[in-house]
Motif scaffolding. Sequence first.
Motif, short mmCIF file in Angstrom:
data_model
loop_
_atom_site.label_atom_id
_atom_site.label_comp_id
_atom_site.label_asym_id
_atom_site.label_seq_id
_atom_site.Cartn_x
_atom_site.Cartn_y
_atom_site.Cartn_z
N ALA A 180 0.21 -1.61 -0.23
CA ALA A 180 -0.14 0.17 -0.35
C ALA A 180 1.21 0.97 -0.06
O ALA A 180 1.65 1.25 0.74
N VAL A 181 0.11 2.71 -0.26
CA VAL A 181 1.30 3.67 -0.09
C VAL A 181 1.27 3.97 0.75
O VAL A 181 0.16 3.54 1.49
N GLY A 182 2.51 4.11 1.25
CA GLY A 182 2.96 4.80 2.35
C GLY A 182 3.38 3.94 3.16
O GLY A 182 3.37 4.39 4.81
N SER A 183 3.04 2.41 2.91
CA SER A 183 3.27 2.07 4.25
C SER A 183 5.34 1.55 3.82
O SER A 183 5.30 2.10 2.62
N GLY A 184 5.70 1.32 4.98
CA GLY A 184 6.93 0.63 4.81
C GLY A 184 7.24 0.04 3.83
O GLY A 184 8.65 0.11 3.44
N ASP A 185 6.82 -1.06 3.76
CA ASP A 185 6.91 -1.83 2.16
C ASP A 185 7.23 -1.25 1.01
O ASP A 185 7.36 -1.53 0.05
N ASN A 186 6.48 -0.22 0.85
CA ASN A 186 6.23 0.75 -0.51
C ASN A 186 7.71 1.33 -0.11
O ASN A 186 7.80 2.60 0.06
N ASN A 187 8.78 0.53 -0.86
CA ASN A 187 10.13 0.78 -0.92
C ASN A 187 10.75 1.09 -2.35
O ASN A 187 12.35 0.81 -2.27
N GLY A 188 10.10 0.69 -3.30
CA GLY A 188 10.82 0.75 -4.61
C GLY A 188 11.01 -0.18 -4.91
O GLY A 188 11.50 -0.99 -6.23
N ARG A 189 10.89 -1.73 -4.54
CA ARG A 189 11.18 -3.52 -4.58
C ARG A 189 9.45 -3.63 -5.42
O ARG A 189 8.67 -2.95 -5.20
N VAL A 190 9.91 -4.41 -6.69
CA VAL A 190 7.81 -4.15 -7.14
C VAL A 190 7.56 -5.19 -6.64
O VAL A 190 7.97 -6.32 -5.33
N HIS A 191 5.76 -5.10 -6.90
CA HIS A 191 5.22 -5.49 -5.83
C HIS A 191 3.83 -6.17 -6.81
O HIS A 191 3.53 -6.12 -7.78
N LYS A 192 2.77 -6.62 -5.94
CA LYS A 192 2.00 -6.88 -6.74
C LYS A 192 1.00 -6.10 -7.56
O LYS A 192 0.95 -6.28 -8.78
N GLY A 193 1.27 -5.09 -7.61
CA GLY A 193 0.64 -3.30 -8.14
C GLY A 193 1.83 -3.49 -9.59
O GLY A 193 1.07 -3.33 -10.20
N THR A 194 2.87 -3.82 -9.18
CA THR A 194 3.56 -3.48 -10.42
C THR A 194 3.16 -4.45 -11.57
O THR A 194 3.45 -4.55 -12.34
N ALA A 195 3.62 -5.49 -10.86
CA ALA A 195 3.55 -7.03 -11.39
C ALA A 195 1.63 -6.61 -12.95
O ALA A 195 1.75 -7.18 -14.16
N LEU A 196 0.81 -6.30 -11.98
CA LEU A 196 -0.43 -5.82 -12.73
C LEU A 196 -0.87 -5.26 -13.86
O LEU A 196 -0.66 -5.23 -14.97
N ALA A 197 0.02 -3.76 -13.68
CA ALA A 197 0.66 -2.64 -14.58
C ALA A 197 0.83 -3.17 -15.32
O ALA A 197 0.94 -2.76 -16.61
N VAL A 198 2.30 -3.71 -15.26
CA VAL A 198 3.18 -3.78 -16.64
C VAL A 198 2.29 -5.52 -17.23
O VAL A 198 2.63 -5.10 -18.47
N LYS A 199 2.10 -6.11 -16.47
CA LYS A 199 0.72 -7.43 -17.91
C LYS A 199 -0.33 -6.02 -18.37
O LYS A 199 -0.17 -6.75 -19.80
N GLY A 200 -1.07 -4.96 -17.97
CA GLY A 200 -1.28 -4.23 -18.39
C GLY A 200 -0.91 -4.05 -19.78
O GLY A 200 -1.10 -3.45 -20.82
N ARG A 201 0.08 -3.56 -19.95
CA ARG A 201 1.29 -2.18 -20.43
C ARG A 201 1.47 -3.69 -21.31
O ARG A 201 1.01 -3.34 -23.09
N VAL A 202 2.15 -4.69 -20.66
CA VAL A 202 2.87 -5.38 -22.41
C VAL A 202 1.50 -6.08 -23.34
O VAL A 202 1.60 -6.50 -24.31
N LEU A 203 0.20 -6.32 -22.55
CA LEU A 203 -1.05 -7.03 -23.33
C LEU A 203 -1.35 -5.61 -24.44
O LEU A 203 -1.92 -6.27 -25.45
N LEU A 204 -1.76 -4.31 -24.26
CA LEU A 204 -1.74 -3.02 -24.71
C LEU A 204 -0.59 -3.46 -25.99
O LEU A 204 -1.03 -3.31 -27.03
N PHE A 205 0.68 -3.21 -25.89
CA PHE A 205 1.13 -3.91 -26.85
C PHE A 205 0.52 -4.89 -27.73
O PHE A 205 0.72 -4.56 -28.84
N TYR A 206 0.67 -5.91 -26.94
CA TYR A 206 0.57 -6.80 -28.32
C TYR A 206 -1.14 -7.11 -29.14
O TYR A 206 -1.21 -6.89 -30.06
#
Length: 578
Positions: A180-206
């Motif tokens: 979540a935004v503002g949590s200590g875990d939001n530190n720059g490492r990839v997370h579930k939301g990163t993977a979901l958004a990149v999947k959206g970009r990949v499928l947009l290209f395809y």
Amino acid sequence: MKTRGLLLLMIGSCLLGSCNKILDIENPTAVDEKDVWNDIELATAYANRIHAENLPGWTTDFADYSEESDGGGSYMYGQLTENSVDYWPYSEIRGINVLLSDIDKGKLSEANKKLLKGQAFFFRGWQFFEMAKRYGGIPLVLKPQQLTDDLLVNRNTTTETMARILADLDSAIAYLPAVAVGSGDNNGRVHKGTALAVKGRVLLFYASPQFDPAQNAPGRWQAAYDANKAAKDYLDGQGYGLFPSFTNLWFSEMNKEVIFVRRYQYVATNTASWNNWAAATRPLDISQGATGGNRPALEIVDAFPMKDGRAINDPATTYPYDAQYYWKNRDPRFNQTIVYNGALWQVGINGLEAGRMQWTFVGGEQNSPTITGFYMRKGVDTTQTSIQAFNSGTDWIELRYAELLLNLAEAANETDRIAEVYPLLTAIRARAGIDAGANNLYGLAPGMNKTQMRAAIRLERQIELAFEGKRFWDLRRWRAFETTLNGTRRHGHNVTLKVPKAQWDALKASMTPQQLYQHLQTNYTTYFQTTVKTVDTQFDILWKPEYYFFALPSKHLQLNSHLKQTNGWAGGSFDPLQ
């Protein structure tokens, strides 16, 4: 990366696992590579190394490969060869495959294994995608190769490649944590939301014309819509959204717009943790070590609408456009992106220089004056000295929430959900500061059809994401280079003084910078004459159809006789559309 422990252990050499030892600490024989997967600290350090090697970062290159900036050379003039594009990150992929192959042999907890696997799956999918958007189908190497293996691998089809990319991203989505935004875990490492958004970009290209020129592949646009909608819904629930300030989103680290990021920090002993992008973007008069990047062409300058969101040539605008005072009453993103002659730009050699104005007129710059008459200010921290700009710690945001909205808008439009597009675009325009208008459409025309909305989305991408390395890839995935740029040349402004230099210097000396700036808002043409000049002085822009899928460089073909060259290039027999 700025997180605790990140990059503290530099994980070893020889293609990350082809040597006898993986970790090189104080004693190169002290740690057996088998022990890495029994120790969460060592395993995490290995995953951190994967982040460091595979995260994208700042670059000025891609602005030159479109009408954003003035360079581009062989890309813009039809001079690419089979060896021009060499993106072949198999040593990095090997390091990822080592983790995926060996981690289950250790004694880490299942939760830790999933966390580290999720990061590895994400970056393998990311690297395969970066290759696929350049070449189409690629060799899908899914395990660390040994010398006893058959190393003469074939290119997989593009269909197989995309399936593997999506499978890896789905694994990443399953394994990576919710952050979540503002949590200590939001530190720059990839997370579930990163993977979901990149999947959206990949499928947009395809789904785009690059991979489907006839636009008749069933289900691709629907898949792109579903993926981007899922990413938005999930990220909304984690607190992500548009950051209130378009300008400051680059300087407020890990704000709610940041989805996929490479974090930087100046460390004198580790050049991998800082970048010199700001130095390359700043004028040489106030920079050092780099210059000449991101100089806007007139084409991107003219693309920004007026403050009511209407185009500069739209007779219905409530802010009539004046070509001599072109900066006035523009979309606020104009002055947050473009620096022009007489603009307030408070960036100096020693950091913030209050009231500083940028001069681009002939004779106004001492060193390496801008070719186009403009500079670019997005992501350039005005508080940095010239030394700090060369060693900048400004984070690179590869994918932010505004792009996710634009990705979803495009997929919604292509699946005939035009009504869903309006709130996505108006949210971005509202954040920009465009006038809402009586109909609250922020300059968008009501009742647009699919073709009209497609043009509106593409313009919004061009403006919102300017100089973020997206325009080149957009024109390419839309197969729009020929229709947009071929046969044209890029332009800039040639600004000259109309009064004697001594008179101009006396005027400047008689006023504060703020007074001078205000004076020029109504008296600019008393002192300056602006003419349009051609930047591409030798050739028209020529983008060739074979550039939509680049050639494999000859050195890779020579090392692997099983690789087929891409169709359209000499000796090519590989169809990237299959």
